[in-house]
Design a protein around this motif. Structure first.
Motif, mmCIF file in Angstrom:
data_model
loop_
_atom_site.group_PDB
_atom_site.id
_atom_site.type_symbol
_atom_site.label_atom_id
_atom_site.label_comp_id
_atom_site.label_asym_id
_atom_site.label_seq_id
_atom_site.Cartn_x
_atom_site.Cartn_y
_atom_site.Cartn_z
ATOM 1 N N TYR A 505 -16.704 -6.964 33.247
ATOM 2 C CA TYR A 505 -16.433 -6.699 34.664
ATOM 3 C C TYR A 505 -17.682 -6.946 35.488
ATOM 4 O O TYR A 505 -18.802 -6.937 34.986
ATOM 5 N N GLY A 509 -14.898 -9.443 40.376
ATOM 6 C CA GLY A 509 -14.126 -10.226 39.411
ATOM 7 C C GLY A 509 -14.501 -11.686 39.321
ATOM 8 O O GLY A 509 -13.952 -12.406 38.493
ATOM 9 N N HIS A 529 -11.135 -9.780 31.365
ATOM 10 C CA HIS A 529 -12.046 -9.276 32.392
ATOM 11 C C HIS A 529 -11.245 -8.422 33.366
ATOM 12 O O HIS A 529 -10.014 -8.496 33.414
ATOM 13 N N LEU A 530 -11.960 -7.587 34.070
ATOM 14 C CA LEU A 530 -11.322 -6.591 34.933
ATOM 15 C C LEU A 530 -10.944 -7.223 36.265
ATOM 16 O O LEU A 530 -11.815 -7.652 37.021
ATOM 17 N N GLY A 533 -12.625 -6.200 39.508
ATOM 18 C CA GLY A 533 -13.938 -5.678 39.169
ATOM 19 C C GLY A 533 -14.163 -4.199 39.450
ATOM 20 O O GLY A 533 -13.223 -3.409 39.569
#
Lengths: 544, 544
Positions: A505, A509, A529-530, A533
């Motif tokens: 993260y 993002g 990935h987040l 973010g």
């Protein structure tokens, strides 16, 4: 109200010869419902501003016979007659029709709770309601007030009570405000309202209204007691279908009058429009009730044209709505996640954060955009946006995209207007499209903040990597995260285990997407990935 | 610039292993072109803000080798080599490539006019240009300045020079500013600029720049002489195709590099993106050059992805653009009338004036909306909007509608977000759709202000009826008009001759539409109303 007056005016424009009568139960034929909370809050200063069209205007301009304080009490479809009570005189009479338009609207729900009929427990639905609330505030200068219900009217009531410096308590049975929105998108609203001093009681309902004669407080289901001499009830509305039901017109599964796309009811000589009908949701294809002014206006116009011999169509709506809450605007179009699930869509979500205009031009502010889209086709199913500026613009772009059945790939291609004061070369909608399309193209896999919070809570074995700068990391990060800035990732890659489940993260993002591409190339097999973010993480997770 | 940097970054995201080099002739690899006028005007205060990505950032984050002050002087497509001059050292060297992306952009046109090379005749295209203009202003505190060219950069230059209290002269060869717009939609901009003190010279060009060594004035084709120690030239840009031409790449009819929708040139190993290419106009289907940042960014992303083995597509653009001029915003999407004619469309236009948000909520301001649509199908071909607020939102809705090939009937049906601070129950776009669709459905026939002005000038026999109130009429009306307020029309209809050609107008076109329906029913055979009403008449007709 909007529907009826609009229908009559359009009927006149369609047929100059028709005899047109409006029977209105109350004292006003057309007023700005949506303005009432702002009138209470003195943002609309002149009461006159609330009245859109007067009976006199209807008569002169449209040759329409408006009879206020006239209530239609029965419809006889066989004989095409209505029974009318004139509340001025108390007389009842019969009027005939060739075509009838029902626009009886909706009424605020009054929950059967002890004390609900105490004085100073108000709705905020009509001009007299608004007059009463305003008069009460001006005469009694209350220190505290309770608003029951966290939907549009509830939040607008809160916003306007704050203008008086009143300490406001908002009571909502659900775990969120704005039930049409996904919960995480409402968390910023709750946080902002709390910053403004509003006391918010979620997951809690009113057990009883306290007081004798006049309300002096509220007892919640949780046992909490709030003292307040003023309560505003805004727990939703129900369609006024009694007349239609008695006349034998079909009522639908959602409790509204059934109409076709010409706004015709089950009786070919009777049309209906506005809050009283149920309509098609253009995305889900399901019947819904959407008691909002936009659809009501369109429906009225269509019903009026068709009743007078024209041929217009109302295809449906898709729940576009917007609310101002302090400095924030929250808006929604299309389906939320629950609705998408219920409609059987296999969907994906994506979060992005973008400035309303070029970051280098003064005054830019960041909004959070959520898009919901079909996995197999990329079709945009819904959008929700929260932020201080430019939200209304982007929700209308998304609304137009949804109407047009665009995909998230199409959003990438939109040619939107850019100059530094207005947007960025990549508008927030385009950014949302790119992030979503990147997921569908398999360029990146995303976790939502909720996914991540759940995994952490369960103690899942996760390699969580914060790819922001050490300074950003120090100011706050997600528990268990290690910090490897994206700019150092290629040389520090040896610190990570490619065989562990890994979630990256960053701030919003973008850097984590870059990092994802680097690690993917290095053979990290279980990688995500987040979405949105750390900003999504910190904005959308409910406060404990 | 936008295209090249974006292409490189996307190439990296597409292929982590590729060796990627950016050769940049100038000193900066990525800067905010569009911000330069605002930097000059000190609205962007920090020069650093103009630099979007530094070479160092490219290296660390993207593993991209950026070489500024390195000019590619030749391409050898057969051997896949480029010749590069290092302007630091003066050395020339050869670099090989597998795939090449040309993003050489455009350069400002320097017209071959006497004195154009005098000092203090500036462009406003690069950071050094902006630095020079700003330094000149700060050191010399000029009282007057001349801006040559009334397009985007010209108007933004004017706007920012005004911040210094400089008396600005704007010189434009065409009879209008903003050549991409229809003339009548630019008249409000000219009037507003004149209110702001700008001296505007339309239909006039620069004959010569006066002075020796340093410019001290401008002589116009008309003979007028303007004294000024500062000139900004903004008469358009030309694509930098020299390299591509020398390499034998196909150049198109519009003078840009020919590319397919993958941004591939006539050589399969060479891509091109940005101001240097020509692209498809998505409405006309014709090749066009649109040197704007939005399309350039998209093209760069597509070129970068494809050059690195990905598969993205850039379908085209449709000229969406926006400019801020004092308190006004002017925006355009799709085709203007000339473009629609050239593309062979049989089109109709319609003008509406709508408040940016509910009139009863404070701060509402009226915008003028023009839509251009195909007569046979109703397809929206173009839109132009001018006004003080909410213009950017509506142009983006229209842009999304044009992308989606919506009709004006579809605009009527859009479910847009309404709450009083943001819009009306009938948004300006919906109003525009209704007015246009009413024309196509035959509910009303319209005249434009230009039609009416022409007919009056010719002395055509016209019964011109102003249906506003006597007060409105007294404050100003169109010559020869008689005043019959719409509310009195039914009873005063005998004053009009149903056999004469009759044109109705009101404030913005709504009351005259009502009046039209009344007269139509009464057998008026040759009947029209003025699209956009007296407001269109007074806003869009050029000052004599």
């Amino acid at each position: 109200m909007a529907a009826g007056a609009g229908a009559a005016a359009k009927a006149r424009r369609t047929d100059e010869q028709a005899r047109i009568i409006i029977f209105e139960k109350g004292p006003y034929v057309s007023f700005a419902n949506c303005g009432l909370p702002y009138y209470v809050g003195h943002q609309i200063k002149e009461r006159n501003e609330l009245f859109l069209v007067t009976p006199e205007r209807f008569r002169q301009r449209f040759n329409i016979d408006v009879r206020v304080n006239h209530e239609v009490t029965a419809i006889n479809p066989e004989e095409r007659k209505v029974e009318v009570v004139d509340h001025f005189t108390g007389n009842t009479f019969i009027e005939t029709y060739d075509k009838l338009i029902i626009a009886t609207g909706a009424s605020p729900i009054k929950p059967p709770i002890e004390g609900v009929n105490l004085n100073n427990v108000y709705h905020l639905w009509t001009v007299p309601d608004a007059d009463a609330v305003k008069a009460f505030i001006q005469q009694n200068k209350p220190q505290q007030a309770v608003v029951v219900g966290g939907g549009f009217i509830g939040l607008e009531a809160v916003e306007n009570l704050l203008k008086y410096g009143i300490k406001v308590h908002l009571v909502e049975m659900l775990p969120q405000v704005m039930p049409a929105f996904d919960q995480e998108m409402t968390v910023p609203l709750v946080k902002h309202l709390r910053q403004l001093g509003v006391e918010i009681h979620l997951n809690d309902g009113v057990a009883k209204f306290l007081g004798t004669g006049e309300v002096n407080g509220v007892q919640l289901a949780s046992g909490k007691i709030i003292s307040a001499p003023l309560v505003i009830l805004a727990v939703g509305v129900k369609p006024n279908t009694e007349l239609a039901e008695k006349a034998g017109l079909a009522i639908g599964e959602k409790g509204g009058i059934v109409v076709d796309t010409r706004m015709r009811t089950s009786n070919p000589d009777i049309y209906a429009a506005g809050d009283v009908v149920e309509i098609y949701h253009l995305v889900s294809g399901k019947k819904v009730r959407i008691p909002l002014a936009g659809p009501a206006n369109k429906q009225g116009r269509v019903a009026g044209a068709n009743a007078a011999g024209g041929d217009l169509e109302f295809k449906g709506a898709y729940g576009t709505s917007i609310v101002k809450v302090g400095k924030l605007t929250a808006a929604k179009t299309g389906l939320n996640e629950r609705e998408a699930r219920d409609a059987g869509f296999d969907y994906q979500v994506s979060y992005t954060h973008s400035p309303d205009h070029a970051g280098y031009y003064p005054g830019a502010e960041t909004m959070m955009v959520k898009v919901i889209f079909e996995k197999s086709t990329g079709r945009l199913l819904g959008g929700q946006i929260v932020g201080p500026k430019g939200v209304d613009k982007r929700i209308d772009v998304l609304a137009t995209a949804i109407y047009s059945q665009l995909t998230v790939y199409d959003l990438e291609d939109l040619d939107l207007a850019y100059a530094p004061p207005y947007s960025s070369a990549k508008d927030p909608v385009i950014i949302a499209g790119m992030a979503a399309a990147n997921i569908l193209r398999g360029e990146v896999e995303v976790w939502t903040a909720a996914d991540l919070a759940e995994a952490l809570e369960k103690g899942e074995d996760l390699q969580l990597v914060d790819v922001r700068t050490p300074d950003e990391y120090r100011e706050g990060h997600i528990p268990t995260a290690v910090n490897i800035p994206v700019d150092d990732l290629r040389k520090r890659i040896g610190e990570l285990d490619p065989h562990r489940k890994t979630v990256l993260y960053c701030g919003i993002g973008y850097r984590s997407y870059l990092a994802y591409r680097v690690l993917k190339d290095k053979g990290f097999s279980d990688l995500g990935h987040l979405s949105g973010g750390y900003r999504s993480w910190s904005l959308t997770l409910p406060e404990k």
